[in-house]
Design an enzyme around this catalytic site. Structure first.
Site, mmCIF file in Angstrom:
data_model
loop_
_atom_site.group_PDB
_atom_site.id
_atom_site.type_symbol
_atom_site.label_atom_id
_atom_site.label_comp_id
_atom_site.label_asym_id
_atom_site.label_seq_id
_atom_site.Cartn_x
_atom_site.Cartn_y
_atom_site.Cartn_z
ATOM 1 N N GLU A 102 0.689 -1.100 -0.126
ATOM 2 C CA GLU A 102 0.586 0.139 0.055
ATOM 3 C C GLU A 102 1.107 0.669 -0.269
ATOM 4 O OE1 GLU A 102 -3.751 -2.277 2.036
ATOM 5 O OE2 GLU A 102 -3.088 -0.654 3.462
ATOM 6 N N CYS A 115 3.425 8.351 1.074
ATOM 7 C CA CYS A 115 4.186 7.884 1.786
ATOM 8 C C CYS A 115 4.253 6.150 1.667
ATOM 9 C CB CYS A 115 2.799 7.499 3.296
ATOM 10 S SG CYS A 115 3.961 6.565 4.707
ATOM 11 N N CYS A 122 6.543 -6.792 7.225
ATOM 12 C CA CYS A 122 8.581 -6.441 8.207
ATOM 13 C C CYS A 122 8.479 -7.676 8.352
ATOM 14 C CB CYS A 122 8.115 -5.237 8.259
ATOM 15 S SG CYS A 122 9.036 -4.477 9.537
ATOM 16 N N CYS A 345 0.035 5.809 10.067
ATOM 17 C CA CYS A 345 0.141 5.161 10.269
ATOM 18 C C CYS A 345 0.117 3.583 11.320
ATOM 19 C CB CYS A 345 1.838 5.739 11.730
ATOM 20 S SG CYS A 345 1.054 7.483 10.813
HETATM 21 N N1 SAH Z 1 10.652 0.425 10.120
HETATM 22 C C1 SAH Z 1 10.610 1.591 9.728
HETATM 23 C C2 SAH Z 1 9.442 2.097 8.242
HETATM 24 C C3 SAH Z 1 7.931 2.478 8.989
HETATM 25 S S1 SAH Z 1 7.105 4.406 9.440
HETATM 26 C C4 SAH Z 1 10.495 2.092 10.998
HETATM 27 O O1 SAH Z 1 9.866 1.230 11.609
HETATM 28 O O2 SAH Z 1 10.637 3.593 11.242
HETATM 29 C C5 SAH Z 1 5.883 4.213 9.995
HETATM 30 C C6 SAH Z 1 5.997 4.446 11.675
HETATM 31 O O3 SAH Z 1 4.910 4.469 11.990
HETATM 32 C C7 SAH Z 1 7.330 4.138 12.526
HETATM 33 O O4 SAH Z 1 7.721 4.995 13.278
HETATM 34 C C8 SAH Z 1 6.133 3.256 13.002
HETATM 35 O O5 SAH Z 1 6.713 3.450 14.656
HETATM 36 C C9 SAH Z 1 4.810 4.568 13.162
HETATM 37 N N2 SAH Z 1 3.963 3.100 13.890
HETATM 38 C C10 SAH Z 1 3.683 2.001 13.727
HETATM 39 N N3 SAH Z 1 2.762 1.429 13.956
HETATM 40 C C11 SAH Z 1 2.027 2.566 14.806
HETATM 41 C C12 SAH Z 1 0.365 2.428 15.032
HETATM 42 N N4 SAH Z 1 -0.358 1.654 15.394
HETATM 43 N N5 SAH Z 1 -0.178 4.095 15.350
HETATM 44 C C13 SAH Z 1 0.826 5.170 15.291
HETATM 45 N N6 SAH Z 1 2.018 4.631 14.903
HETATM 46 C C14 SAH Z 1 2.752 3.245 14.119
#
Ligand code: SAH
Length: 366
Positions: A102, A115, A122, A345
């Site tokens: 996505e 994004c 993952c 996110c």
């Molecule tokens: N793997 C990379 C890229 C993913 S970025 C990383 O960890 O940075 C996606 C962002 O959204 C990251 O900061 C992740 O921690 C955050 N994220 C993941 N699940 C989330 C959720 N349920 N609510 C809010 N943010 C979340």
């Protein structure tokens, strides 16, 4: 005429979306052509959205037919497009027979941020992320990463240009190093998307050796998913922390920005009710980041089915932000967008044919 050493075999056709400038130049040199052809091809593909080589009229007919014999331009297939009430758009892309990823567009005043995903699923197991629940299948190719930008840009009107890209979709970009770097080069290439390094941001959970390698080959903007101010808590939320603990991660962040100290690292911090949102966490975060040029981005937690967490109260988030700001840390709170279409996110799930047997292991654990 030079003869091409590349076979006219449809099975081994090069997908030209896989090639950044360097790769494209090497491709043309192998064909016995001049490297400047790379610029022409990049413009046709990325700026004009042309996939039919026959339409590339500034190339001779002979060259076009040779290209058609050995290469193709194959973007990922768009299977679903959704639009949120708040203007956020989500595209679901089929990348092979079984997997989907996505990509999400977040329109804001003065900018359009895309994004982008870097992997199918993952392999990390962050406890608050729904992509983690999906397990892992494989890395995306360069074509599949840049293909997200290609598809999104060509679904938009001409005046709605994508101005920013964040590698914050599904997957850990630093675990797909080569393909991610090639795709970001295309994002910044003047003959492709021409974005500045300030407008291309890679977000990582903190793969320290890969971060050092990135510093050697790229200077894109960096975001780090920190989420906790101490190792005990971060081990629980972001398990890769057991391998690369906070101290090593922050040292790598400093090395990353070290060469050019105008840059700051953005630290992402998901706000989990009662878990990491207390005043002492905020104070610990201030101490932790005092030696790193930083900005903090607080992310209200987005719930998903069976998630074990709740989002912090808005007042708690505001107080947390205030503590950071009072200490001189630039702090923003991410506005939640696209929740109604599961585009926020941590809500991106695509369709992952899990090969990590995560579901199986979770099942055993209960
Ligand atoms: N793997 C990379 C890229 C993913 S970025 C990383 O960890 O940075 C996606 C962002 O959204 C990251 O900061 C992740 O921690 C955050 N994220 C993941 N699940 C989330 C959720 N349920 N609510 C809010 N943010 C979340």
């Amino acid at each position: 005429m030079n003869s091409a050493p590349i076979p006219a075999d449809t099975e081994t056709r090069v997908n030209l979306l896989d090639l950044d400038r360097e790769g494209m130049e090497a491709f043309f040199v192998r064909l016995g052509e001049k490297p400047f052809r790379a610029s022409q091809l990049l413009q046709w593909i990325h700026q004009r959205g042309v996939t039919d080589i026959g339409l590339m009229t500034n190339l001779s007919k002979t060259l076009r037919s040779r290209l058609e014999a050995v290469s193709e331009i194959r973007p990922p297939e768009l299977v679903l497009e959704q639009r949120s009430a708040d203007g956020t758009r989500k595209w679901v892309l089929q990348v092979d027979a079984v997997n989907r990823v996505e990509t999400v567009l977040i329109p804001e005043e003065g900018r359009n941020t895309l994004c982008v995903s870097s992997q199918v699923g993952c392999s990390l197991e962050c406890s608050f992320c729904s992509t983690a629940r999906q397990g892992f299948n494989r890395n995306l190719t360069t074509a599949e990463i840049i293909g997200q930008l290609w598809v999104a840009q060509h679904r938009l009107d001409e005046e709605q240009r994508i101005s920013n890209v964040v590698l914050m979709g599904m997957g850990e970009p630093l675990l797909n190093f080569g393909n991610v770097v090639a795709a970001t080069r295309l994002m910044m290439d003047d003959f492709a998307y021409g974005l500045s390094k300030r407008r291309v941001t890679l977000s990582t959970s903190g793969i320290v050796p890969a971060l050092d390698r990135l510093a050697e080959v790229s200077d894109i903007s960096l975001a780090v998913s920190l989420h906790a101010p101490d190792d005990t808590l971060r081990n629980e939320l972001v398990p890769i922390n057991r391998k690369y603990p906070i101290r090593e991660l922050l040292a790598a962040c400093k090395r990353y920005v070290g060469t050019e100290n105008r840059r700051k690292v953005t630290f992402e911090y998901v706000m989990l009710d009662g878990v990491n949102d207390r005043p002492e966490h905020a104070r610990a975060l201030v101490r932790l980041l005092s030696h790193v040029p930083s900005k903090v981005n607080l992310i209200p937690f987005n719930p998903f089915p069976n998630s074990a967490y709740r989002c912090s109260h808005p007042e708690t988030i505001a107080r947390f932000a205030q503590t950071l700001q009072d200490a001189g840390l630039i702090t923003t709170t991410r506005k939640t967008r696209g929740r109604d279409i599961d585009a926020a996110c941590g809500q991106l799930v695509g369709k992952v044919n899990d090969r990590s047997r995560r579901q199986f292991r979770l099942h055993l654990a209960h």
